[in-house]
Design a protein around this motif. Structure first.
Motif, PDB file in Angstrom:
ATOM      1  N   SER A 249      87.061  86.937  15.803  1.00  0.00           N
ATOM      2  CA  SER A 249      88.336  87.634  15.602  1.00  0.00           C
ATOM      3  C   SER A 249      89.378  86.601  15.202  1.00  0.00           C
ATOM      4  O   SER A 249      89.185  85.395  15.402  1.00  0.00           O
ATOM      5  N   GLY A 250      90.486  87.081  14.655  1.00  0.00           N
ATOM      6  CA  GLY A 250      91.529  86.173  14.199  1.00  0.00           C
ATOM      7  C   GLY A 250      92.022  85.269  15.307  1.00  0.00           C
ATOM      8  O   GLY A 250      92.123  84.048  15.141  1.00  0.00           O
ATOM      9  N   SER A 251      92.289  85.871  16.467  1.00  0.00           N
ATOM     10  CA  SER A 251      92.857  85.053  17.543  1.00  0.00           C
ATOM     11  C   SER A 251      91.868  84.001  18.042  1.00  0.00           C
ATOM     12  O   SER A 251      92.261  82.912  18.444  1.00  0.00           O
TER      13      SER A 251
ATOM     14  N   PHE B 169     103.019  85.948  14.405  1.00  0.00           N
ATOM     15  CA  PHE B 169     101.965  86.646  15.153  1.00  0.00           C
ATOM     16  C   PHE B 169     100.631  85.980  14.847  1.00  0.00           C
ATOM     17  O   PHE B 169     100.186  85.941  13.699  1.00  0.00           O
ATOM     18  N   HIS B 170     100.006  85.451  15.899  1.00  0.00           N
ATOM     19  CA  HIS B 170      98.716  84.780  15.715  1.00  0.00           C
ATOM     20  C   HIS B 170      97.641  85.410  16.588  1.00  0.00           C
ATOM     21  O   HIS B 170      96.552  84.853  16.706  1.00  0.00           O
ATOM     22  N   GLY B 171      97.956  86.527  17.222  1.00  0.00           N
ATOM     23  CA  GLY B 171      96.987  87.177  18.103  1.00  0.00           C
ATOM     24  C   GLY B 171      97.508  87.187  19.520  1.00  0.00           C
ATOM     25  O   GLY B 171      98.573  86.646  19.819  1.00  0.00           O
TER      26      GLY B 171
ATOM     27  N   LYS C 151      95.316  86.649  22.384  1.00  0.00           N
ATOM     28  CA  LYS C 151      94.468  85.996  23.390  1.00  0.00           C
ATOM     29  C   LYS C 151      94.710  84.491  23.461  1.00  0.00           C
ATOM     30  O   LYS C 151      94.861  83.830  22.441  1.00  0.00           O
TER      31      LYS C 151
ATOM     32  N   GLU D 273     102.352  81.155   9.889  1.00  0.00           N
ATOM     33  CA  GLU D 273     101.787  82.086   8.904  1.00  0.00           C
ATOM     34  C   GLU D 273     102.475  81.783   7.578  1.00  0.00           C
ATOM     35  O   GLU D 273     103.611  81.291   7.591  1.00  0.00           O
TER      36      GLU D 273
ATOM     37  N   ASP E   7      97.951  79.955   9.108  1.00  0.00           N
ATOM     38  CA  ASP E   7      97.263  81.151   9.587  1.00  0.00           C
ATOM     39  C   ASP E   7      97.262  82.207   8.490  1.00  0.00           C
ATOM     40  O   ASP E   7      98.251  82.907   8.284  1.00  0.00           O
TER      41      ASP E   7
ATOM     42  N   VAL F 226      95.033  84.670   8.445  1.00  0.00           N
ATOM     43  CA  VAL F 226      94.174  85.753   8.935  1.00  0.00           C
ATOM     44  C   VAL F 226      94.524  87.064   8.228  1.00  0.00           C
ATOM     45  O   VAL F 226      93.651  87.838   7.837  1.00  0.00           O
ATOM     46  N   GLN F 227      95.811  87.283   8.029  1.00  0.00           N
ATOM     47  CA  GLN F 227      96.252  88.527   7.388  1.00  0.00           C
ATOM     48  C   GLN F 227      96.377  88.373   5.870  1.00  0.00           C
ATOM     49  O   GLN F 227      96.115  89.298   5.107  1.00  0.00           O
TER      50      GLN F 227
ATOM     51  N   LYS G  87      90.284  89.058   9.048  1.00  0.00           N
ATOM     52  CA  LYS G  87      90.495  90.390   8.450  1.00  0.00           C
ATOM     53  C   LYS G  87      89.682  90.618   7.160  1.00  0.00           C
ATOM     54  O   LYS G  87      88.531  90.966   7.229  1.00  0.00           O
TER      55      LYS G  87
HETATM   56  C1  LIG Z   1      98.500  86.384  10.927  1.00  0.00           C
HETATM   57  C2  LIG Z   1      97.580  86.849  12.019  1.00  0.00           C
HETATM   58  N1  LIG Z   1      96.948  85.945  12.767  1.00  0.00           N
HETATM   59  C3  LIG Z   1      96.109  86.297  13.748  1.00  0.00           C
HETATM   60  C4  LIG Z   1      95.882  87.618  14.031  1.00  0.00           C
HETATM   61  C5  LIG Z   1      94.958  87.982  15.164  1.00  0.00           C
HETATM   62  O1  LIG Z   1      93.797  88.527  14.688  1.00  0.00           O
HETATM   63  P1  LIG Z   1      92.868  89.402  15.646  1.00  0.00           P
HETATM   64  O2  LIG Z   1      93.599  90.663  15.934  1.00  0.00           O
HETATM   65  O3  LIG Z   1      91.627  89.615  14.819  1.00  0.00           O
HETATM   66  O4  LIG Z   1      92.607  88.599  16.877  1.00  0.00           O
HETATM   67  C6  LIG Z   1      96.507  88.602  13.271  1.00  0.00           C
HETATM   68  C7  LIG Z   1      96.274  90.038  13.545  1.00  0.00           C
HETATM   69  O5  LIG Z   1      96.959  90.906  13.120  1.00  0.00           O
HETATM   70  C8  LIG Z   1      97.396  88.209  12.242  1.00  0.00           C
HETATM   71  O6  LIG Z   1      98.053  89.109  11.495  1.00  0.00           O
END
Ligand SMILES: Cc1ncc(COP(=O)(O)O)c(C=O)c1O
Length: 451
Positions: free
Chosen positions: A136-138, A165-167, A169, A234, A267, A269-270, A296
């Protein structure tokens, strides 16, 4: 038990909503007034159990960039897993295992090699040498931060952009949000993000002065010195309300990292796989991260993520320190290979840039409505935020759009509606969905009794 949100004339959906309320905690989902029940999907569409068709303006949550269940992606995925040519073995199929903990598969190595090759071929990808997989992203963010911290334990301070926003957890949660949030990790300090300067698309070409941000970084350096070891940001604030900064801001952060030997973590992820007009946001913004975090859209629906970056940082963790049950499992790797193949074999990005202009024009038109305050987004990309007057209006609009036939996420940052359809939406689907979206926005105004 929290009573489920039900909607009239949706008997099957309501039965599913009731079961969900009975057997699942409400914390499993972020709040949305629609509680849409999705029975099947294809391309840019979802269908509810009642057969109501919804344009998916979310792509999951920026995951299904290639659309839902794309035929050629699914075929490739199937082929990589060996399912399409599987031989019988009694009660079993002989194909790629779905799990192979503590072993190496050719599929995994192929996915790592291909991902590195693709990243290194893009401008700014030179430092991206090895892949640390996650699910997962986090988790991938957490692993990226672990590596950066393990490089030098005396350099334990992390800078993070405020309202990022990085998650949720672990360490990913620790670098999310701001110092206002509860139980902050004492190693994390937040730096300002130019939200005002990018509050609306109309501000895109304004001159931007980085001096305030540079001064803030210098002040932190005065305070913490060599303890500052890592900076994470991000490319644009996603979950924080869709703020897309001037390039100069991110360059300022990167220069500070270079000048002071901080690990620069981007980051994506998005943002990755096409949301910012290029395959990766580091290209769009002209950056060269030490570690880039992907997720993602990487698996187009299969839960997979990765931190990719400098070999020396990867080497700071020893056997087992980055391992877990799901990382690098064959299902994930097959999905990544299928995604890379799809982007390599057709010009998805040229198409999405074309429809981007149309969508943005449609969203900017919405600013004529009294409920809409700002529109922000990536130039030629596929991600926008529409800031509504207040949280109630935002929620009413999400619900009205659902009734009009467009699926939206519950508001970000209380009142920002995320617009992020699949990159493969056709011109005709774009026009039709924008008309429905506008209908939804107008209906919400009528129902809310606004001017
Ligand atoms: C930029 C960013 N990083 C990390 C995450 C966390 O990803 P995850 O929900 O898969 O843990 C998200 C989730 O929306 C995100 O937008």
């Amino acid at each position: 038990m929290t009573p489920p949100l039900l909607h009239p004339r949706e008997p099957k959906s309501n039965a599913t909503r009731e079961s969900a309320a009975q057997f699942e905690p409400r914390s499993l989902r972020t709040y949305t007034p629609t509680q849409a029940v999705i029975a099947r999907s294809a391309g840019v569409f979802h269908w509810t159990p009642e057969g109501k068709r919804l344009y998916d303006y979310t792509s999951g949550v920026l995951v299904a960039n290639l659309g839902h269940n794309p035929r050629s992606w699914m075929k490739r995925f199937n082929d990589y897993m060996g399912w399409s040519r599987a031989e019988d073995h009694g009660e079993f199929f002989q194909a790629m295992a779905m799990t192979t903990y503590n072993a190496v598969t050719p599929l995994e190595v192929e996915a790592s090699r291909r991902l590195v090759e693709v990243l290194q071929a893009r401008p700014g990808g030179t430092r991206l040498e090895q892949v640390m997989w996650a699910a997962s992203g986090s988790e991938a963010i957490q692993k990226a931060l672990w590596m950066a911290l393990a490089r030098d334990r005396t350099r334990d301070m992390i800078l993070a952009t405020r309202f990022g926003f990085h998650g949720k957890k672990g360490l990913a949660g620790a670098v999310t949000g701001s110092e206002q949030d509860r139980e902050r990790d004492p190693r994390v300090r937040f730096i300002s993000f130019p939200m005002q300067e990018c509050a609306d698309v109309s501000l895109r070409n304004q001159p931007f002065d980085v001096s305030r941000y540079r001064d803030e970084l210098e002040a932190l350096k005065q305070q913490f010195g060599r303890r500052l070891g890592t900076l994470i940001t991000e490319p644009y604030l996603g979950g924080g309300g869709s703020y897309h900064p001037p390039k100069e801001y991110l360059h300022c952060l990167q220069s500070f990292c270079r000048d002071n030997d901080l690990v620069f973590i981007l980051d994506e992820v998005q943002a990755n796989f096409g949301r910012t007009r290029d395959l990766f946001a580091f290209e769009t913004y002209g950056l060269e991260p030490d570690l880039v975090v992907l997720g993602k859209g990487l698996g187009n629906g299969v839960p997979v993520s990765a931190a990719v970056g400098r070999r020396d940082l990867m080497a700071s963790l020893d056997y087992g320190e980055g391992s877990d049950t799901w990382s690098a499992n064959p299902l994930c790797c097959a999905s990544v290979l299928a995604t890379l193949d799809e982007f390599a074999s057709r010009d998805v990005l040229a198409h999405s840039r074309k429809i981007s202009a149309k969508i943005e024009a449609g969203l900017v038109r919405l600013k004529e409505l009294p409920s809409v305050v700002h529109v922000r987004g990536e130039r030629e990309g596929m991600v926008w935020g529409v800031e509504m007057r207040d949280a109630e209006t935002a929620n009413q609009t999400v619900l009205a759009c659902y009734h009009a036939g467009v699926h939206l996420l519950g508001p970000l940052a209380k009142k920002v509606l995320r617009i992020s359809p699949p990159l493969v939406m056709t011109e005709q689907e774009t026009s039709e969905s924008l008309t429905l979206l506008e209908q939804g926005f107008r209906q919400a105004i009528e129902q809310g009794g606004h001017r």
